[in-house]
Motif scaffolding. Structure first.
Motif, mmCIF file in Angstrom:
data_model
loop_
_atom_site.group_PDB
_atom_site.id
_atom_site.type_symbol
_atom_site.label_atom_id
_atom_site.label_comp_id
_atom_site.label_asym_id
_atom_site.label_seq_id
_atom_site.Cartn_x
_atom_site.Cartn_y
_atom_site.Cartn_z
ATOM 1 N N ALA A 358 0.848 -1.182 0.000
ATOM 2 C CA ALA A 358 0.000 0.000 0.000
ATOM 3 C C ALA A 358 0.888 1.238 0.000
ATOM 4 O O ALA A 358 1.839 1.330 0.801
ATOM 5 C CB ALA A 358 -0.908 0.001 1.223
ATOM 6 N N GLU A 359 0.602 2.168 -0.894
ATOM 7 C CA GLU A 359 1.462 3.343 -1.047
ATOM 8 C C GLU A 359 1.619 4.091 0.280
ATOM 9 O O GLU A 359 0.735 4.102 1.137
ATOM 10 C CB GLU A 359 0.889 4.297 -2.101
ATOM 11 N N VAL A 360 2.773 4.732 0.392
ATOM 12 C CA VAL A 360 3.062 5.583 1.542
ATOM 13 C C VAL A 360 3.394 6.968 1.021
ATOM 14 O O VAL A 360 4.359 7.155 0.264
ATOM 15 C CB VAL A 360 4.234 5.026 2.376
ATOM 16 N N GLU A 361 2.573 7.947 1.380
ATOM 17 C CA GLU A 361 2.839 9.321 0.978
ATOM 18 C C GLU A 361 3.898 9.942 1.903
ATOM 19 O O GLU A 361 4.014 9.552 3.066
ATOM 20 C CB GLU A 361 1.537 10.143 1.054
ATOM 21 N N PRO A 362 4.690 10.926 1.433
ATOM 22 C CA PRO A 362 4.651 11.436 0.059
ATOM 23 C C PRO A 362 5.488 10.564 -0.879
ATOM 24 O O PRO A 362 6.591 10.162 -0.530
ATOM 25 C CB PRO A 362 5.273 12.825 0.204
ATOM 26 N N ASP A 364 5.464 11.538 -4.447
ATOM 27 C CA ASP A 364 5.036 12.318 -5.610
ATOM 28 C C ASP A 364 6.153 12.622 -6.605
ATOM 29 O O ASP A 364 5.966 13.444 -7.516
ATOM 30 C CB ASP A 364 4.421 13.639 -5.131
ATOM 31 N N SER A 365 7.320 11.981 -6.446
ATOM 32 C CA SER A 365 8.426 12.207 -7.376
ATOM 33 C C SER A 365 9.292 10.955 -7.406
ATOM 34 O O SER A 365 9.170 10.070 -6.543
ATOM 35 C CB SER A 365 9.264 13.408 -6.945
ATOM 36 N N ARG A 366 10.197 10.882 -8.358
ATOM 37 C CA ARG A 366 11.099 9.736 -8.435
ATOM 38 C C ARG A 366 11.986 9.646 -7.199
ATOM 39 O O ARG A 366 12.253 8.558 -6.694
ATOM 40 C CB ARG A 366 11.957 9.806 -9.698
ATOM 41 N N THR A 367 12.434 10.790 -6.702
ATOM 42 C CA THR A 367 13.321 10.770 -5.536
ATOM 43 C C THR A 367 12.591 10.324 -4.265
ATOM 44 O O THR A 367 13.225 9.871 -3.318
ATOM 45 C CB THR A 367 13.936 12.159 -5.314
ATOM 46 N N ALA A 368 11.248 10.465 -4.253
ATOM 47 C CA ALA A 368 10.460 10.044 -3.090
ATOM 48 C C ALA A 368 9.671 8.771 -3.370
ATOM 49 O O ALA A 368 8.756 8.426 -2.614
ATOM 50 C CB ALA A 368 9.511 11.169 -2.681
ATOM 51 N N ALA A 369 10.038 8.047 -4.427
ATOM 52 C CA ALA A 369 9.263 6.864 -4.839
ATOM 53 C C ALA A 369 9.269 5.793 -3.760
ATOM 54 O O ALA A 369 10.280 5.584 -3.059
ATOM 55 C CB ALA A 369 9.828 6.302 -6.131
ATOM 56 N N ASN A 370 8.143 5.114 -3.619
ATOM 57 C CA ASN A 370 8.083 3.933 -2.757
ATOM 58 C C ASN A 370 8.883 2.807 -3.411
ATOM 59 O O ASN A 370 8.696 2.503 -4.599
ATOM 60 C CB ASN A 370 6.646 3.471 -2.570
ATOM 61 N N ASP A 371 9.764 2.178 -2.636
ATOM 62 C CA ASP A 371 10.596 1.103 -3.161
ATOM 63 C C ASP A 371 9.827 -0.219 -3.066
ATOM 64 O O ASP A 371 9.535 -0.709 -1.975
ATOM 65 C CB ASP A 371 11.890 1.019 -2.356
ATOM 66 N N ILE A 372 9.472 -0.803 -4.215
ATOM 67 C CA ILE A 372 8.753 -2.080 -4.230
ATOM 68 C C ILE A 372 9.603 -3.178 -4.867
ATOM 69 O O ILE A 372 9.088 -4.206 -5.287
ATOM 70 C CB ILE A 372 7.403 -1.956 -4.953
ATOM 71 N N SER A 373 10.915 -2.955 -4.914
ATOM 72 C CA SER A 373 11.791 -3.915 -5.587
ATOM 73 C C SER A 373 11.868 -5.247 -4.855
ATOM 74 O O SER A 373 12.258 -6.256 -5.445
ATOM 75 C CB SER A 373 13.197 -3.329 -5.738
ATOM 76 N N GLY A 374 11.472 -5.265 -3.581
ATOM 77 C CA GLY A 374 11.550 -6.506 -2.827
ATOM 78 C C GLY A 374 10.288 -7.351 -2.868
ATOM 79 O O GLY A 374 10.231 -8.418 -2.249
ATOM 80 N N LEU A 375 9.254 -6.906 -3.599
ATOM 81 C CA LEU A 375 8.003 -7.662 -3.663
ATOM 82 C C LEU A 375 8.205 -8.976 -4.409
ATOM 83 O O LEU A 375 9.039 -9.079 -5.312
ATOM 84 C CB LEU A 375 6.918 -6.855 -4.359
ATOM 85 N N THR A 376 7.408 -9.981 -4.036
ATOM 86 C CA THR A 376 7.362 -11.219 -4.815
ATOM 87 C C THR A 376 6.184 -11.143 -5.777
ATOM 88 O O THR A 376 5.155 -10.525 -5.482
ATOM 89 C CB THR A 376 7.195 -12.441 -3.895
#
Length: 476
Positions: A358-362, A364-376
């Motif tokens: 589930a997204e976590v604000e903020p 709103d930009s690439r530098t503040a992107a939520n990291d989902i690289s660890g998802l299966t």
């Protein structure tokens, strides 16, 4: 092919000389003659306006009296009578007209048996069709029927609908009346074959023949439950979406059981008569639909209808479906039943075997992107458009040769667009379907060596709200 036509027997009534005219037409040495058998009045009805269009979509080849009567009454507006043409690709008997001529409001019924593609340009055939107010395609072999695409017959049938008449069909005749036609021109496929490889040689389509008002982006299938065709319809729908055979990234399979018939009125409201029918919606790109590989597709939305129930093809519903998925060619159990979804503000459950985020604000930009690289994978990412200028960024990685597919279910509260960006922020692909609630899908394969970071960017285009979007991610 589809050997599904009802036996076409000649009744004693049809054989009566007062009601039957047999007239071979269009005879050439190159192929068998067209056969024309007219029952009822020898003169066509003369009238300036009709009150259709109206349609009958039948799960098997025979006429269903209840829906045929509805169509006749709708077209004639309750007064006068109409002329009907039955188009067949084989046989020399008249079971459809035998029934139709006994219905109230029928002036005549003419059976035209066409045995070659060139017969679609026969002058008498097209005169009969243009003078009729309803055209019914009999059962048989839909590959023969799609051969009439581009002939005068296609335009003649369209002219009947345009003047307020109607069309219908059963079995093979049902197939030819959908927007995307499963044509069976190489061989007839089964659910097992189509799910194991949706690009098998037996899965072929014809497009651009008939597109009836309110019935766009459909793929009809017949004998649905009896011959266990849910799986193949799922494969047809996935192919139509993947190959761009439909508009807006969505395809609706319409599967009708033997003995059942959809009557669809001029406003697009379909009412079922008979055992059952199913509408199967694919509203996102398949996770895996590749030649030689089994299908993977999450969350087909399926509406089951029984006699007397309705489906609005003009304003297609967004609730009342149950969900079924296919993973590596294996469909969920109990495909023909499920618990309907009644709350369409809640996103579908994530596919089994993956993880969710589930997204976590903020973000709103690439530098503040939520990291989902660890998802299966398959994974589900949820969030919402908190304002009309909101942007939600998610960072992930792809290795060489890996394909990412993201299918985002967007709620009806807002319109959002989906972008897939490179590590430097360049747009690599995007999905910008118009309209609140329009779902979005992107697919990308990394061809460069090594791995790299990519960004999913979901942007509010118009409106906003707390209702969640849900993006299903697959990586293969």
């Amino acid at each position: 092919m589809s050997p599904s036509r009802n036996p076409r027997r000649l009744s004693l009534v049809a054989a009566a000389a007062a009601l039957l005219t047999v007239a071979p037409i269009g005879v050439t040495a190159a192929h068998a003659q067209v056969t024309r058998i007219r029952q009822g009045s020898a003169a066509d009805v003369s009238r300036t306006a009709w009150s259709g269009p109206a349609y009958t979509m039948n799960g098997s080849g025979g006429i269903i009296a209840a829906t045929m009567t509805q169509a006749i009454n709708a077209i004639r507006g309750g007064t006068g009578s109409i002329d009907v043409v039955v188009v067949a690709g084989s046989g020399n008997t008249t079971p459809e007209c035998d029934l139709i001529t006994g219905l109230t409001g029928v002036n005549s019924c003419t059976t035209l048996t066409l045995t070659a593609a060139r017969d679609g340009n026969d002058a008498q055939v097209n005169t009969d069709i243009r003078n009729a107010e309803f055209v019914y395609f009999a059962g048989g072999n839909q590959c023969n029927y799609v051969a009439w695409k581009g002939t005068a017959l296609e335009a003649s049938v369209e002219s009947v609908v345009a003047k307020g008449g109607g069309v219908g069909g059963g079995s093979a005749g049902l197939h030819v009346n959908s927007d995307v036609v499963y044509d069976a021109c190489t061989s007839s496929t089964t659910s097992a074959i189509a799910l194991a490889d949706p690009y098998d040689r037996s899965v072929t389509f014809t497009t651009g023949m008939f597109r009836w008002p309110n019935y766009a982006n459909t793929i009809n299938d017949s004998h649905f439950v009896t011959r266990d065709r849910m799986g193949r319809t799922m494969a047809f729908v996935a192919r139509a979406v993947k190959d761009g055979l439909v508009t807006g990234g969505k395809a609706w399979g319409v599967g009708i059981e033997e003995g059942a018939s959809f009557y669809i009125d001029r406003n697009g409201l379909g009412t079922l008569s008979g055992p059952s029918a199913y509408v199967v919606l694919g509203d996102h790109q398949p996770e895996v639909a590749v030649a030689g590989q089994p299908l993977t597709y999450s969350n087909f939305k399926i509406w089951k209808l029984t006699s007397g129930q309705t489906y609005d093809f003009a304003n297609r519903p967004t609730c009342g479906y149950y969900l079924k998925s296919v993973r590596a060619g294996v469909p969920d159990g109990s495909l023909y039943s499920g618990t309907p979804v009644t709350d369409c503000t809640t996103p579908p459950p994530p596919p089994s075997g993956g993880s969710s985020y589930a997204e976590v604000e903020p973000n709103d930009s690439r530098t503040a992107a939520n990291d989902i690289s660890g998802l299966t994978y398959p994974a589900t990412v949820t969030g919402d458009m908190k304002s009309s200028t909101d942007r939600d960024y998610f960072a992930l990685t792809l290795g060489s040769g890996q394909t990412l597919t993201a299918n985002c279910a967007v709620p009806a509260a807002y319109d959002a667009d989906l972008y897939l960006l490179s590590s430097t922020g360049s747009t690599l692909t995007r999905s910008v379907n118009n309209g609140a609630g329009a779902d979005e899908s992107v697919t990308l394969t990394r061809t460069a060596s090594g791995s790299a970071t990519y960004y999913l960017d979901l942007e509010a285009y118009s409106a906003s709200g707390p209702d969640d979007y849900a993006c299903t991610l697959s990586r293969s």
